[in-house]
Design a protein around this motif. Sequence first.
Motif, PDB file in Angstrom:
ATOM      1  N   ASP A 172      -9.810 -46.743 -68.610  1.00  0.00           N
ATOM      2  CA  ASP A 172     -10.233 -46.182 -69.614  1.00  0.00           C
ATOM      3  C   ASP A 172      -9.196 -44.765 -69.615  1.00  0.00           C
ATOM      4  O   ASP A 172      -9.376 -43.776 -69.030  1.00  0.00           O
ATOM      5  CB  ASP A 172     -11.836 -46.147 -69.587  1.00  0.00           C
ATOM      6  CG  ASP A 172     -12.325 -45.153 -70.506  1.00  0.00           C
ATOM      7  OD1 ASP A 172     -11.465 -44.330 -71.495  1.00  0.00           O
ATOM      8  OD2 ASP A 172     -13.942 -45.595 -71.433  1.00  0.00           O
ATOM      9  N   GLY A 208     -12.801 -44.450 -78.874  1.00  0.00           N
ATOM     10  CA  GLY A 208     -13.022 -45.702 -77.696  1.00  0.00           C
ATOM     11  C   GLY A 208     -13.961 -46.463 -77.377  1.00  0.00           C
ATOM     12  O   GLY A 208     -13.545 -47.000 -76.448  1.00  0.00           O
ATOM     13  N   ALA A 209     -14.945 -46.058 -77.772  1.00  0.00           N
ATOM     14  CA  ALA A 209     -16.111 -46.736 -77.400  1.00  0.00           C
ATOM     15  C   ALA A 209     -15.894 -48.222 -78.329  1.00  0.00           C
ATOM     16  O   ALA A 209     -16.304 -49.673 -77.042  1.00  0.00           O
ATOM     17  CB  ALA A 209     -17.217 -46.539 -77.963  1.00  0.00           C
TER      18      ALA A 209
HETATM   19  C1  LIG Z   1     -13.256 -41.632 -71.142  1.00  0.00           C
HETATM   20  C2  LIG Z   1     -13.997 -41.995 -72.541  1.00  0.00           C
HETATM   21  N1  LIG Z   1     -14.627 -43.491 -72.373  1.00  0.00           N
HETATM   22  C3  LIG Z   1     -14.237 -43.388 -74.162  1.00  0.00           C
HETATM   23  C4  LIG Z   1     -15.417 -42.215 -74.855  1.00  0.00           C
HETATM   24  C5  LIG Z   1     -15.715 -42.915 -75.991  1.00  0.00           C
HETATM   25  O1  LIG Z   1     -15.055 -42.970 -77.017  1.00  0.00           O
HETATM   26  P1  LIG Z   1     -15.815 -42.560 -78.342  1.00  0.00           P
HETATM   27  O2  LIG Z   1     -16.567 -41.727 -78.340  1.00  0.00           O
HETATM   28  O3  LIG Z   1     -14.338 -42.028 -79.464  1.00  0.00           O
HETATM   29  O4  LIG Z   1     -16.409 -43.873 -78.851  1.00  0.00           O
HETATM   30  C6  LIG Z   1     -15.342 -41.005 -74.630  1.00  0.00           C
HETATM   31  C7  LIG Z   1     -16.161 -40.073 -75.225  1.00  0.00           C
HETATM   32  O5  LIG Z   1     -15.927 -38.563 -74.784  1.00  0.00           O
HETATM   33  C8  LIG Z   1     -14.393 -41.256 -72.823  1.00  0.00           C
HETATM   34  O6  LIG Z   1     -14.329 -39.772 -72.673  1.00  0.00           O
END
Ligand SMILES: Cc1ncc(COP(=O)(O)O)c(C=O)c1O
Length: 422
Positions: free
Chosen positions: A231, A105-106
């Motif tokens: 997001d 996600g990041a």
């Molecule tokens: C809304 C949102 N964006 C981004 C992320 C980051 O995702 P990742 O942990 O896969 O990098 C998260 C993780 O909890 C999230 O809830």
Amino acid sequence: MSNIPTRELYDRYVIQTYGRFELNLARGSGCEVWDESGKRYLDFGAGIAVTSVGHCHPRVIAKMQEQIGTLVHVSNLYFTRPQGELAERLVRLTGPGKAFFCNSGAEANEALYKLARKFGNETAGGPRIGIVTMRGSFHGRTLGGISATGQDKVKKGFEPIVQGFAVAPSEDGYVAFNDCDGLRAAVAQPGVVAVMFEPVQGESGIHPATPEFLRLARQLCDERGLLLFFDEVQCGLGRTGDWCGWKTIAPDVMPDAVSWAKGIAGGFPLGAIWASEREVTLKDGTKKKLCDLLGPGSHGTTFGGTPLVCAGANEVLAVVEEEGMLENARTVGAYALEVLRKIASPKIKEVRGIGLMLGIELAPDFSTGCDRAPSLWMVDRLHEAGLLVIPSGTHALRWLPPLNVTRAQIDEAAAILAKTLA
Ligand SMILES: Cc1ncc(COP(=O)(O)O)c(C=O)c1O
């Protein structure tokens, strides 16, 4: 193999960036997991909204086994069928545009920040690099992610944040979620190029955007020539009962780009973005589609969209579609809200939610008799009683079960919660 106990292996050899619970989980099936001693738990965390079709879904296992024996990885120097088919599926579920694949996600959000930079640097009126984000948001743990995230605790010790974030004219630079006047003031700042938020804030304890806020964000972005990013890492691809989480709130709104991860491949690491076909005019007057702005050489990652993970994601999303899990998320989610509200314990301040994103806010005067935060203390007690849930901050619990959770499993989890609170 080592005969050191699992917990000790972590103490000795794993960098301790996580506050972990005292559980060694060994296997899972559907909505259940078992620890190393064989104790069973109902899994209402689903790996923090990840195992969307439950653990070890037979169709996903079969597809992955087939693909693992065919082709696992070749790099993005070449074309592979599963990635192309997954992109086609995501475009069909979202709208005209194109997809890009990464691993988390990041990282998906990083692709959005880079898309905003490219847009802000290469279109008329630039350079513009400001990205407006919300207080209480969570966008990941990269430097860009913690800069976009409107929570001090993720930034502590990692300052300064990346340029172009925290641009609102408020004390901390973020807009209060759902604050329409705050959003108006933020987009009027010089150099702003995009607005980004979670249609349902997850990490802050499940807070949906209001339809007015979603619509105003679209309107302001249109008026000012800005990009609107959602997001959907936690709330997307079925969790709210729709493929697009924001459509559960305001079906008439369309963003310019979206990020996904978590549930997209049911537990295999995959992130992705979708960008629209919106026409953009470059400084030299030529026109391009937004989804073509990141051209060859501008962005990439070794593992993004391997044939293995894309085959898994295609099967996960097909299972969600063919086994009626969107409908299940809507109806069983509404049932869960009803059941949770009936618990009516003075130790619960509020129950809120949308689809299968449910937040339980503990009362402000919830006392644990120790210095452990109420949310963590409750999670410990629920573990003892055989239920996994996810804490949010000091006072909230999240229920994020698989999208095929049943009413009977909701009843079982609610009975455990009620008994634990009593
Ligand atoms: C809304 C949102 N964006 C981004 C992320 C980051 O995702 P990742 O942990 O896969 O990098 C998260 C993780 O909890 C999230 O809830």
